[in-house]
Design an enzyme around this catalytic site. Structure first.
Site, short mmCIF file in Angstrom:
data_model
loop_
_atom_site.label_atom_id
_atom_site.label_comp_id
_atom_site.label_asym_id
_atom_site.label_seq_id
_atom_site.Cartn_x
_atom_site.Cartn_y
_atom_site.Cartn_z
N LYS A 1 0.87 -1.17 0.00
CA LYS A 1 0.00 0.00 0.00
C LYS A 1 0.91 1.21 0.00
O LYS A 1 1.85 1.29 0.80
CB LYS A 1 -0.90 0.01 1.23
CG LYS A 1 -1.81 1.24 1.27
CD LYS A 1 -2.92 1.10 2.30
CE LYS A 1 -2.44 1.42 3.70
NZ LYS A 1 -3.59 1.51 4.64
N HIS B 1 -14.64 9.82 12.10
CA HIS B 1 -15.08 9.05 10.94
C HIS B 1 -14.73 7.56 11.10
O HIS B 1 -15.57 6.68 10.91
CB HIS B 1 -14.40 9.63 9.70
CG HIS B 1 -14.82 8.99 8.42
ND1 HIS B 1 -16.11 9.06 7.93
CD2 HIS B 1 -14.12 8.24 7.53
CE1 HIS B 1 -16.18 8.40 6.78
NE2 HIS B 1 -14.99 7.88 6.52
N ASN C 1 -15.91 11.24 23.84
CA ASN C 1 -15.03 11.85 22.84
C ASN C 1 -14.54 13.19 23.37
O ASN C 1 -15.27 13.88 24.09
CB ASN C 1 -15.75 12.05 21.51
CG ASN C 1 -14.78 12.33 20.36
OD1 ASN C 1 -13.87 11.54 20.12
ND2 ASN C 1 -14.94 13.44 19.68
N SER D 1 -6.28 9.87 18.22
CA SER D 1 -4.91 10.17 17.83
C SER D 1 -4.34 11.14 18.85
O SER D 1 -4.58 12.34 18.77
CB SER D 1 -4.92 10.78 16.42
OG SER D 1 -3.61 11.03 15.98
N MET E 1 -6.82 1.15 18.83
CA MET E 1 -6.66 1.17 17.38
C MET E 1 -6.04 2.45 16.86
O MET E 1 -5.84 2.60 15.66
CB MET E 1 -8.03 0.96 16.71
CG MET E 1 -8.76 -0.31 17.16
SD MET E 1 -7.78 -1.83 16.94
CE MET E 1 -7.60 -1.86 15.16
N GLY E 2 -5.71 3.38 17.75
CA GLY E 2 -5.29 4.69 17.27
C GLY E 2 -3.79 4.96 17.26
O GLY E 2 -3.34 5.98 16.75
N THR E 3 -3.00 4.04 17.82
CA THR E 3 -1.57 4.33 17.98
C THR E 3 -0.74 3.55 16.96
O THR E 3 -0.70 2.33 16.99
CB THR E 3 -1.14 4.01 19.43
OG1 THR E 3 -1.79 4.94 20.29
CG2 THR E 3 0.36 4.13 19.60
N ASP E 4 -0.11 4.29 16.06
CA ASP E 4 0.66 3.66 14.99
C ASP E 4 1.93 4.44 14.70
O ASP E 4 2.48 4.37 13.61
CB ASP E 4 -0.19 3.57 13.73
CG ASP E 4 -0.64 4.94 13.26
OD1 ASP E 4 -0.39 5.95 13.96
OD2 ASP E 4 -1.24 5.03 12.17
N LYS F 1 2.87 8.30 20.07
CA LYS F 1 1.42 8.29 20.27
C LYS F 1 1.06 7.35 21.43
O LYS F 1 1.74 6.36 21.68
CB LYS F 1 0.70 7.84 19.01
CG LYS F 1 0.50 8.93 17.96
CD LYS F 1 -0.53 8.48 16.93
CE LYS F 1 -0.73 9.48 15.81
NZ LYS F 1 -1.67 8.94 14.81
#
Lengths: 321, 321
Positions: free
Chosen positions: A67, A138, A160, A199, A219-222, A226
Site C-alpha cells: 500500500k 469518521h 469523545n 490520535s 486502534m489509534g496508535t501507529d 502516540k
C-alpha cells in the site's frame, strides 16, 4: 492487469469479507507463512504530508505487494479530497509483474475496523453486553459497526474529546437498534468491550477506567510517541497485537515496554489465538487488550479479496500493461 | 490516472531524454531539492525472487513515488519473461493520489545507461578515444550505446568472463561505426573510459588494469558484498557517486571504506560536478571513478519524462481511478 477504482469498493467489499481476509492474514502471520516488510514513512516536506509504503508477502494467499500513500492534512480544505489517501498494488509472486491496482481509502477503513472486530471475536467475553467507544470520528463509525456484529450487545456508551461529535457513533448504535449513552471516561468502566480510536500523544484512558473482564482494542496508535491508554493498563492486561515488532515500537506497547512495566514476551500475537496456539482469554475477570497497529498484509489481504470480487462480478477494469 | 505500458516505452523514451532526466535529478539530489527514501529489498522465499521498493521525492520536478519490483531468476526459463521486472508509480505530491503507472523494465535499462553516460560527460577527458567495456551482457549494450555519444571515440575494447558474449557489444560498436577488439583485462589499460557492468562478489578489475587519466564507471555493484574493482583503485581515484549513502554501504566504495583505504568524505556527488560546486576532473592524469549504485529518483525522473511524452503524443491510456 486489473484496476479497481476507489468508487467501486463500497459496492464490492462487505464487512464480512474484510473480517475473513483480516482474520486469515493474522493467522498466516502467526504461522509464519506471511510477513510484512519494513515500513517506509517519510515527512516529504511538502503540504505537511506523510507518505510511505507498507508491503508484505503472504505465501499462503499468494499476495505480494504494497500500500502506498499517506496523510495529506490540507486535502479536504484545499481540494475537497479526504486527507488519508492510499492505493494498493498487487504483484504476481511467480513473475514479479504488477497484477492489480486497487483504491485503498475505504479498504483501509474496513481492514482497520475488521482488526478490532477479529480481536473481539477471539478475546471478548461471550456475555459482553455493553460496548464502549473512546473516539467518535469518521473511523470510529467503522470500528463500532464491525464490533457490534460480534456479540449480543445491549447498549453503546461513548466518550469523545469533542462531545459534539458523539452523534456520529450514536447514529451507528441506533442503526443497530441499540441505545446510546454519552459517559465521562470514568463511566467507561461499565463497558465489557472498549474500542479506542483516537490520535493522541498523552494517554486518555487510565487503568481505572477499564473494568475487570473487559476486552479493549486500542486502534489509534501507529507512531512513535502516540499513546491512547495508560501504560499501567498494559501491565494489568493480557496484551495481544497484530505484529509484535510494531506493537513494541510504534504501538501502545512502546510505552509499557519503555517504562519496564511489561516485556516483549508479554505481547502476544492475535493470530496465535486464531490458530489455537495461544489460549487467549482464560478467565472471566481477565482484561484482554488488542494493540492494533495496522500492517501492510491487512491491506494486501482485503485488496486481493476485492480483486476477486470485482472479477467475479464483472466490474474490474482490465488494462493492457 | 495515466497508464504507460511497458510496450509503449521504446517508442517514447529516447536516450537523450533519459540523459536529461538523470542529469537533472543528480543535480537536484546534490542541491538537496530531491531525496531518496530508504530502500526496501526482500528475499521473499518464493522463486528465489528479490522484491522491493525504491522511492523518493523530487521537489523541483514535483515527482513523488516509487519503483516496485525486483529480480525473478526463473522468469525467462519458466515464463518467457525477463528476469528483472519493475513498475514505476507516480503520485501527486499535492494530494497523495496516484497519478501514473509506467512500465519500468526498459526505463531501468535506459536510466542506468544514462547514469554512466552523464558521468562520462562530466568526468572523462575531452580527448578520450578508446572506450573499454568490462561485461557484455544485455545491460552492457545499453551502457555502451549511451557512452559512445559522449566523446569522439575511435575504438571499443572489451572483456567478458564469457568471451562468447562479446559479439553483443561488438555489434553496438560497429553500429556506431567503430572497430571492436577483444582484450585481456591487462589490455584495458589502453582505455580512456571504462564501464564495468558485471555482477560479481570478487573484484575483476585490478588497479593496474586502469591507466592514468582514465574515467571508470562501475555500474554493477548495488548490494552488500558485490565488488567489481579492487579497493586499491578507489584509493588511486577521485571517487564520485549518485548517492553517497548507497555508495558506501552497497556500492563499490563499501570495500575501500571497510578496509580504511578511503573515507566517506572521499566520496563525492556527481551532482555537485553538474552543479559546479565540485570541480570534477582537475588534471589529465587523474583517474576519476563513478560508483553508480542506482537510486529510485532516477526511475521517477525517467518515468515522469515518459508520462509527459505519452500525453504529448496521445498514446497514454487514461483510466478512471
Amino acid at each position: 492487469m486489473i484496476i479497481v477504482p476507489e468508487k467501486e469498493i463500497a459496492a464490492l467489499m462487505t464487512r464480512a469479507d474484510a473480517f475473513t481476509a483480516v482474520e486469515q492474514i493474522f493467522a498466516s502471520m502467526s504461522k509464519g507463512s506471511a510477513y510484512n516488510f519494513p515500513v517506509i514513512r517519510e515527512a516529504i516536506g511538502h503540504e505537511n504530508a506523510l507518505y510511505g509504503f507498507k508491503g508484505g508477502f503472504d505465501k499462503s494467499g499468494m499476495s505480494l505487494g504494497l500500500k502506498a500513500g499517506g496523510y495529506w492534512p490540507n486535502n479536504l480544505e484545499k481540494h475537497g479530497e479526504i486527507n488519508h489517501q492510499s492505493t494498493v498494488f498487487l504483484f504476481d509472486p511467480d513473475t514479479g509483474k504488477v497484477k492489480a491496482m486497487v483504491g485503498g481509502n475505504l479498504l483501509t477503513a474496513l481492514r482497520t475496523a475488521a482488526a478490532s472486530s477479529v480481536s473481539i471475536k477471539h478475546l471478548a467475553r461471550k456475555d459482553a453486553r455493553v460496548m464502549g467507544m473512546v473516539g467518535a470520528g469518521h473511523q470510529a463509525t467503522f470500528q463500532l459497526r464491525a464490533a457490534l456484529e460480534q456479540r449480543a450487545f445491549e447498549k453503546v456508551i461513548g466518550w469523545n474529546y469533542h462531545p459534539e461529535m458523539l452523534p456520529n457513533i450514536e447514529k451507528i448504535a441506533n442503526e443497530a437498534g441499540l441505545p446510546f449513552e454519552a459517559v465521562p471516561l470514568e463511566g467507561m468502566v461499565e463497558a465489557d468491550v472498549v474500542i479506542s480510536i483516537t490520535s493522541t500523544f498523552a494517554p486518555t484512558i487510565m487503568a481505572h477506567h477499564i473494568g475487570a473482564g473487559t476486552h479493549i482494542a486500542c486502534m489509534g496508535t501507529d507512531t512513535k510517541g502516540k499513546q491512547e491508554v495508560e501504560a499501567a493498563l498494559l501491565a494489568k492486561s493480557t496484551v495481544f497485537t497484530d505484529e509484535v515488532a510494531q506493537s513494541i515500537s510504534i504501538g501502545e506497547a512502546q510505552h509499557a515496554i519503555g517504562s519496564g512495566l511489561i516485556m516483549e514476551t508479554d505481547v502476544n500475537e492475535l493470530g496465535a489465538v486464531i490458530n489455537g496456539t495461544h489460549p487467549g482469554r482464560t478467565s472471566a475477570g481477565e482484561i484482554t487488550m488488542f494493540d492494533g497497529t495496522g500492517v501492510g498484509l491487512q491491506d494486501l489481504a482485503v485488496a486481493a479479496s476485492v480483486v476477486d470480487l470485482a472479477v467475479e462480478k464483472g466490474v474490474a477494469t482490465i488494462v493492457d500493461f
